[in-house]
Design an enzyme around this catalytic site. Structure first.
Site, PDB file in Angstrom:
ATOM      1  N   PHE A 247      36.130   6.905 -21.445  1.00  0.00           N
ATOM      2  CA  PHE A 247      37.283   7.726 -21.043  1.00  0.00           C
ATOM      3  C   PHE A 247      38.606   7.114 -21.535  1.00  0.00           C
ATOM      4  O   PHE A 247      38.705   6.822 -22.718  1.00  0.00           O
ATOM      5  CB  PHE A 247      37.245   7.975 -19.533  1.00  0.00           C
ATOM      6  CG  PHE A 247      35.938   8.608 -19.099  1.00  0.00           C
ATOM      7  CD1 PHE A 247      35.671   9.945 -19.408  1.00  0.00           C
ATOM      8  CD2 PHE A 247      34.946   7.864 -18.444  1.00  0.00           C
ATOM      9  CE1 PHE A 247      34.463  10.535 -19.046  1.00  0.00           C
ATOM     10  CE2 PHE A 247      33.731   8.452 -18.083  1.00  0.00           C
ATOM     11  CZ  PHE A 247      33.501   9.787 -18.387  1.00  0.00           C
TER      12      PHE A 247
ATOM     13  N   ASP B 193      37.097  21.467 -29.546  1.00  0.00           N
ATOM     14  CA  ASP B 193      35.730  21.852 -29.914  1.00  0.00           C
ATOM     15  C   ASP B 193      35.545  22.189 -31.394  1.00  0.00           C
ATOM     16  O   ASP B 193      34.520  21.860 -31.962  1.00  0.00           O
ATOM     17  CB  ASP B 193      35.299  23.062 -29.068  1.00  0.00           C
ATOM     18  CG  ASP B 193      33.787  23.258 -29.047  1.00  0.00           C
ATOM     19  OD1 ASP B 193      33.065  22.254 -28.928  1.00  0.00           O
ATOM     20  OD2 ASP B 193      33.332  24.403 -29.149  1.00  0.00           O
TER      21      ASP B 193
ATOM     22  N   ARG C 110      30.823  25.208 -16.456  1.00  0.00           N
ATOM     23  CA  ARG C 110      31.989  25.138 -17.344  1.00  0.00           C
ATOM     24  C   ARG C 110      33.254  25.645 -16.688  1.00  0.00           C
ATOM     25  O   ARG C 110      33.207  26.450 -15.765  1.00  0.00           O
ATOM     26  CB  ARG C 110      31.719  26.015 -18.580  1.00  0.00           C
ATOM     27  CG  ARG C 110      30.507  25.599 -19.413  1.00  0.00           C
ATOM     28  CD  ARG C 110      30.864  24.537 -20.398  1.00  0.00           C
ATOM     29  NE  ARG C 110      29.702  24.047 -21.136  1.00  0.00           N
ATOM     30  CZ  ARG C 110      29.805  23.420 -22.315  1.00  0.00           C
ATOM     31  NH1 ARG C 110      30.967  23.224 -22.870  1.00  0.00           N
ATOM     32  NH2 ARG C 110      28.723  22.973 -22.913  1.00  0.00           N
TER      33      ARG C 110
ATOM     34  N   TYR D 138      26.048  34.095 -21.511  1.00  0.00           N
ATOM     35  CA  TYR D 138      26.598  32.746 -21.342  1.00  0.00           C
ATOM     36  C   TYR D 138      27.268  32.177 -22.581  1.00  0.00           C
ATOM     37  O   TYR D 138      26.713  32.214 -23.677  1.00  0.00           O
ATOM     38  CB  TYR D 138      25.506  31.781 -20.888  1.00  0.00           C
ATOM     39  CG  TYR D 138      26.097  30.597 -20.145  1.00  0.00           C
ATOM     40  CD1 TYR D 138      26.466  30.717 -18.817  1.00  0.00           C
ATOM     41  CD2 TYR D 138      26.341  29.393 -20.784  1.00  0.00           C
ATOM     42  CE1 TYR D 138      27.052  29.658 -18.132  1.00  0.00           C
ATOM     43  CE2 TYR D 138      26.922  28.326 -20.116  1.00  0.00           C
ATOM     44  CZ  TYR D 138      27.272  28.465 -18.791  1.00  0.00           C
ATOM     45  OH  TYR D 138      27.856  27.414 -18.119  1.00  0.00           O
TER      46      TYR D 138
ATOM     47  N   LYS E 280      30.980  29.545 -31.240  1.00  0.00           N
ATOM     48  CA  LYS E 280      30.005  28.881 -32.107  1.00  0.00           C
ATOM     49  C   LYS E 280      29.511  29.832 -33.218  1.00  0.00           C
ATOM     50  O   LYS E 280      29.293  29.416 -34.351  1.00  0.00           O
ATOM     51  CB  LYS E 280      28.828  28.355 -31.284  1.00  0.00           C
ATOM     52  CG  LYS E 280      29.242  27.526 -30.062  1.00  0.00           C
ATOM     53  CD  LYS E 280      29.731  26.135 -30.422  1.00  0.00           C
ATOM     54  CE  LYS E 280      30.028  25.325 -29.156  1.00  0.00           C
ATOM     55  NZ  LYS E 280      30.531  23.983 -29.391  1.00  0.00           N
TER      56      LYS E 280
ATOM     57  N   ARG F 276      23.424  27.553 -24.062  1.00  0.00           N
ATOM     58  CA  ARG F 276      23.281  28.124 -25.390  1.00  0.00           C
ATOM     59  C   ARG F 276      21.808  28.161 -25.762  1.00  0.00           C
ATOM     60  O   ARG F 276      21.047  27.269 -25.448  1.00  0.00           O
ATOM     61  CB  ARG F 276      24.062  27.252 -26.361  1.00  0.00           C
ATOM     62  CG  ARG F 276      24.368  27.862 -27.660  1.00  0.00           C
ATOM     63  CD  ARG F 276      25.552  27.175 -28.320  1.00  0.00           C
ATOM     64  NE  ARG F 276      25.706  25.777 -27.995  1.00  0.00           N
ATOM     65  CZ  ARG F 276      24.917  24.811 -28.426  1.00  0.00           C
ATOM     66  NH1 ARG F 276      23.904  25.076 -29.197  1.00  0.00           N
ATOM     67  NH2 ARG F 276      25.152  23.549 -28.076  1.00  0.00           N
TER      68      ARG F 276
ATOM     69  N   HIS G  90      32.492  21.197 -36.041  1.00  0.00           N
ATOM     70  CA  HIS G  90      32.378  21.067 -34.585  1.00  0.00           C
ATOM     71  C   HIS G  90      33.159  19.826 -34.156  1.00  0.00           C
ATOM     72  O   HIS G  90      32.574  18.821 -33.796  1.00  0.00           O
ATOM     73  CB  HIS G  90      30.886  20.942 -34.237  1.00  0.00           C
ATOM     74  CG  HIS G  90      30.576  21.069 -32.785  1.00  0.00           C
ATOM     75  ND1 HIS G  90      29.415  20.585 -32.231  1.00  0.00           N
ATOM     76  CD2 HIS G  90      31.258  21.642 -31.772  1.00  0.00           C
ATOM     77  CE1 HIS G  90      29.387  20.856 -30.934  1.00  0.00           C
ATOM     78  NE2 HIS G  90      30.500  21.489 -30.630  1.00  0.00           N
TER      79      HIS G  90
ATOM     80  N   CYS H 299      29.022  15.578 -25.352  1.00  0.00           N
ATOM     81  CA  CYS H 299      29.058  14.155 -25.701  1.00  0.00           C
ATOM     82  C   CYS H 299      30.485  13.604 -25.731  1.00  0.00           C
ATOM     83  O   CYS H 299      30.727  12.536 -26.274  1.00  0.00           O
ATOM     84  CB  CYS H 299      28.377  13.917 -27.038  1.00  0.00           C
ATOM     85  SG  CYS H 299      26.605  14.191 -26.961  1.00  0.00           S
TER      86      CYS H 299
ATOM     87  N   SER I  15      27.448  18.712 -28.521  1.00  0.00           N
ATOM     88  CA  SER I  15      27.834  19.335 -27.262  1.00  0.00           C
ATOM     89  C   SER I  15      27.554  18.396 -26.087  1.00  0.00           C
ATOM     90  O   SER I  15      26.508  17.763 -26.028  1.00  0.00           O
ATOM     91  CB  SER I  15      27.065  20.639 -27.062  1.00  0.00           C
ATOM     92  OG  SER I  15      27.497  21.553 -28.031  1.00  0.00           O
TER      93      SER I  15
END
Ligand SMILES: Nc1nc2c(ncn2[C@@H]2O[C@H](COP(=O)(O)OP(=O)(O)O)[C@@H](O)[C@H]2O)c(=O)[nH]1
Ligand SMILES: C=C(OP(=O)(O)O)C(=O)O
Ligand SMILES: [Mn+2]
Length: 681
Positions: free
Chosen positions: A587, A368, A463, A292, A301, A147, A321, A345, A343
Site C-alpha cells: 500500500f 485500469d 465492487r 456483471y 474490458k 468476469r 490493462h 492485484c 485483475s
C-alpha cells in the site's frame, strides 16, 4: 412514436478462408474457425471471440420463424429520428431481433439518472444507502459475480501443439458461433426496455478517443456506464455520421413469451447461457446472460482492451490493462508511470496511493486501462479511456486506500457488498469498528451476519463503481486530450515465492520479455479454482484481441524506431510471502519502491546486475520511518532452484502456447535469463 419492423433476425456472418486469425491465437490455427474464451462446458458458458475476417452476408435464420415480429415499439425516452443514420439503423436492426417492449435513448442528463435510479429502486434491483449521498447497493444472482473466463479451459481449448491445449485462445466453428448467437438474441428483450447508450472512451472529441453505442436491457448497466464512461447526447453530437463500436448486451431473461429462463433474484441474468463474443472485423461486441462488470459494461474490458488492442496494433498504438499515475518527488519534479497488474492485484490501490515517504505526492490518472501512443516528439503519452473506477471493495480501508474511501462517499453504486443497519456498506478488510447497535446484512441477504459464520459479508469480487473526478487526488491532467507523458512502465503480479520486490529490465527487449513472462496467483476477479499461480502476460491474458505472438512483435517493434523515447521497464511484487504472511507492508509503503524507480528513471546509479535484472544496490531503497522491520534480504533473495524451474516452465509455456509465433527476441531473452541463472549472476 414507433418503429416499424420487418427484419426479425440478426445478420449472419461468413468467413473467408486462408486469412490470418486474430485473438489470443498462437501458432497455426484452422482458418475457418473462430476463437473464444470459454468457461467449462461449451454449452454452458461461452466467451467467444470472432476473428477479424468476418464478412457480412445476410441470410435468414432458423430462429426467424419462431419469433413473431413486433410491429411497433414505444419510444419511452429520446427521439429515434434524431439519431445519426448509422446509429438509428443499428438500433432498429437490434430491436427487430431482440423484441423489446420499449426503447429508451440515453441523453446522459441528470433527469435521466434520477429516472433510472427510481426505476431500479422500484424494481428492487438497488437499495439506497442513506448513510451517504446518492449511493446505492445492488446485489446479484450468486451465479453472476465475476468476469467470464475459462474455468475448465483445458476442456474447451483446441490443440496448439500436439497433445497440448491452449490457454491464450479458444476456438469454435463459425457454425457453432452462429448457432450460439442465434439461439440467444432473438426475442431476448421481450417485456423489457432496450436502452441505447452513446458513450465515448476517452474525453469526448479527443483525437485519442473512440465512440461506442451500447444497446442493453439492463438499467443497472446504464447507471454504471453513466459513471464509467462519458455518455449521452454530446457523444452523438460528436459522432455525427461516423463509425462506432457496436455493443449489444442482454441479461438474457425475457419477461414474457415462452418459458422464462434465468434468475430468481431481483438481478436478471442467465448464467447457464452466458456468451461474450467479439467480432472485430465488424466492430461488434455481443454479450448475453451476465449483468456483471466486465461482461456487461462493454466499454471496459471488451471495447477498451479486446477490440482496443486490435485497433491499437492496426493504428500503431497500445491499449493496455494498466493504471496511470503521477508521482511528484520532494523536489517537486513530476513523472507519470503506467503499471500492468492482473485483475485484483493492486492497480486501483497503487493508482490512488497515499505515499508514506514524506514529500512524495501521488496523483491518479486512471486505475485500469491505458491507451498509449508515441507523439511526434517520440514521447509515449497515455490517456485513461474511462471516467470512473470499478474497484474491488474488500481490502479497501482508510489504512490501505484512504483516497478510494474518500471517493466513494457519494454518487457510487456498490455491488455485492454487505449492508449495515445504519444505511452504510461493509466488507472484509474495511477495518472499521461497528457500534453495538448496528447490524450487518451480507451480500447474500443473511440478516444479522456474523464473522463467526466463516462466510464473508461481501463477495470477494464485490465492487464500487464511482466517478473518477470525485477522487481527491485525481491528476489535473487526467482529461488532457493529448495524454500524459509516460516515463516508466511497471509490471507486477501476486508472486508468493522467489520474485523480488522490484527489479528493472536491462533494456527494452528484456522489458517486453518481463511483460511476456508475467505470472500471478489467481484471484476472485475471474472464475478460477484455488490460488494457483497462472501465466498472465502483460496482465492481458483474458483481454488479448489478437495473436499474442503478434502482440509481442508490436511491442518489440518500437525499438526499431530510434526517434522514440522508450520508457524504462520495471517488475514489482508486493506479495512475496514468509512464514507469517506478506514480507512487504505494501500500500502506501510502496512509495519506497516508486522512489527507487523514480531515481532510476533520472539515471541515478542505485542498481546492480542480477540474474533477473537490475536490482537495487544495498540500502538504495529508502526504509526511513518504516514502522515494522522488513527482511530485505529475503525480499530480494533469488533462489537458484526456483529460477531454474521458472525458466524451464516459461520455456514450456512459450513453446506450447505461443510456439512458432514467439518472436526470436523473446526466445533469446529467455535463453539469456537461463544463462544468468546458471552462472549465478
Ligand atoms: N498485501 C497487499 N495487498 C494489496 C496491495 N495493493 C492492493 N492489495 C489488495 O489487492 C486487492 C486488489 O487490489 P486492487 O487495487 O483493487 O486491484 P486491481 O483489481 O488490480 O485494481 C485488494 O484487496 C487490495 O487490498 C499491496 O500493496 N499489498
Ligand atoms: C473489472 C475488472 O477489473 P480489475 O482489473 O480492476 O479487477 C475485471 O477484472 O473484470
Ligand atoms: Mn481495479
Amino acid at each position: 412514436m414507433g418503429v416499424d419492423t420487418k427484419m426479425p433476425q440478426r445478420q449472419r456472418v461468413s468467413f473467408k478462408k486462408d486469412e490470418i486469425l486474430v485473438g489470443g491465437v498462437n501458432q497455426f490455427q484452422p482458418t475457418d474457425q473462430l476463437f473464444f474464451w470459454g468457461r467449462g462446458n461449451i454449452s454452458q458458458w461461452l466467451f467467444v471471440f470472432a476473428s477479424h475476417f468476418l464478412k457480412e452476408a445476410a441470410s435468414s435464420s432458423k430462429f426467424a420463424s419462431k419469433i413473431e415480429p413486433k410491429r411497433r415499439y414505444d419510444i419511452l425516452y429520446g427521439n429515434l429520428n434524431r439519431l445519426p443514420k448509422k446509429v438509428r439503423f443499428f438500433v432498429e436492426e437490434n430491436a427487430k431481433v431482440c423484441q423489446p417492449d420499449a426503447i429508451h435513448i440515453c441523453d446522459g442528463s441528470d433527469k435521466e439518472k434520477e429516472l433510472l435510479y427510481y426505476m431500479l429502486q422500484r424494481d428492487g434491483a438497488i437499495k439506497p444507502l442513506r448513510k451517504y449521498e446518492n449511493c446505492w447497493l445492488a446485489t446479484t444472482d450468486p451465479a453472476d459475480v465475476a468476469r467470464v473466463e475459462s474455468q475448465e479451459k483445458h476442456d474447451t481449448v483446441p490443440r496448439i501443439k500436439d497433445g497440448v491445449k491452449g490457454t491464450l485462445a479458444n476456438w469454435m466453428s463459425p457454425e457453432d458461433m452462429e448457432t450460439a448467437l442465434d439461439s440467444r438474441f432473438p426475442g431476448c428483450m421481450r417485456g423489457r426496455t432496450m436502452y441505447v447508450i452513446p458513450f465515448s472512451m476517452g474525453p469526448v472529441g479527443s483525437p485519442l478517443s473512440k465512440i461506442g453505442i451500447e444497446i442493453t436491457d439492463s438499467a443497472y448497466v446504464v447507471a454504471s456506464m453513466k459513471i464509467m464512461t462519458r455518455m449521452g447526447q454530446n457523444v452523438l453530437d460528436t459522432l455525427k455520421d461516423g463509425d462506432f463500436i457496436k455493443c449489444l448486451h442482454s441479461v438474457g431473461q425475457p419477461v414474457t413469451g415462452t418459458a422464462p429462463t434465468g434468475s430468481k433474484y431481483a438481478w436478471p441474468c442467465n448464467p447457464k447461457d452466458v456468451l461474450v463474443a467479439h467480432l472485430p472485423e465488424r466492430n461488434e461486441i455481443c454479450s448475453y446472460g451476465s449483468g456483471y462488470g466486465g461482461n456487461s459494461l462493454l466499454g471496459k474490458k471488451c471495447f477498451a482492451l479486446r477490440i482496443g488492442s486490435i485497433l491499437a496494433r492496426r493504428e500503431g498504438w497500445l491499449a493496455e490493462h494498466m493504471l496511470i499515475m503521477g508521482v511528484e518527488n520532494p523536489q517537486g519534479e513530476k513523472k507519470y508511470f503506467a503499471a500492468a497488474f492482473p485483475s485484483a492485484c493492486g492497480k486501483t490501490n497503487l493508482a490512488m496511493m497515499e505515499p508514506s515517504l514524506p514529500g512524495y505526492k501521488v496523483t491518479c490518472v486512471g486505475d485500469d486501462i491505458a491507451w498509449m501512443r508515441f507523439d511526434k516528439n517520440g514521447q509515449l503519452r497515455a490517456i485513461n479511456p474511462e471516467a470512473g473506477f470499478f474497484g474491488v471493495a474488500p481490502g479497501t480501508s482508510m489504512k490501505t486506500n484512504p483516497n478510494a474511501m474518500r471517493t466513494i462517499q457519494k454518487n457510487t453504486v456498490f455491488t455485492n457488498v454487505g449492508a449495515t443497519s445504519d444505511g452504510g456498506v461493509y466488507w472484509e478488510g474495511m477495518d472499521e469498528e461497528m457500534p453495538d447497535n448496528v447490524s450487518t446484512t451480507s451480500w447474500l441477504g443473511v440478516e444479522d451476519w456474523r464473522k463467526e459464520t466463516g462466510k464473508p459479508a461481501a463477495h470477494p469480487n464485490s465492487r464500487f463503481c464511482t466517478p473518477a473526478d470525485q477522487c481527491p487526488i485525481i491528476d489535473d491532467q487526467w482529461e488532457s486530450p493529448e495524454g500524459v507523458p509516460i516515463e516508466g512502465i511497471i509490471f507486477g503480479g501476486r508472486r508468493p515465492e522467489g520474485v523480488p520486490l522490484v527489479y528493472e529490465s536491462f533494456d527494452w527487449n528484456h522489458g517486453v520479455f518481463l511483460g511476456a513472462a508475467l505470472k500471478s496467483e489467481a484471484t476472485a476477479a475471474a472464475e478460477h479454482k484455488g490460488k494457483v499461480v497462472m501465466h498472465d502476460p502483460f496482465a492481458m491474458r483474458p483481454f488479448f484481441g489478437y495473436n499474442f505472438g503478434h502482440y509481442l512483435d508490436h511491442w518489440l517493434s518500437f525499438q526499431d524506431n530510434d526517434k522514440l523515447k522508450l520508457p524504462k521497464v520495471f517488475h514489482v511484487n508486493w506479495f512475496r510471502k514468509g512464514p507469517s504472511g506478506f514480507l512487504w507492508p505494501g500500500f502506501g509503503e510502496n512509495s519506497r519502491v516508486l522512489d527507487w524507480i523514480f531515481r532510476r528513471v533520472n539515471g541515478e546509479d542505485c542498481a546492480m546486475k542480477s540474474a533477473v535484472g537490475l536490482v537495487p544496490t544495498p540500502d538504495s531503497i529508502d526504509l526511513s520511518g518504516l514502522k515494522d522491520k522488513v527482511d530485505m534480504e529475503e525480499l530480494f533473495r533469488l533462489p537458484k532452484d526456483f529460477w531454474k524451474m521458472e525458466v524451464e516452465e516459461l520455456n514450456k509455456y512459450f513453446e506450447e502456447q505461443v510456439g512458432e509465433d514467439l518472436p526470436a527476441k523473446i526466445r533469446q531473452e529467455l535463453k539469456k535469463l537461463e544463462q544468468r541463472v546458471e552462472s549465478d549472476l
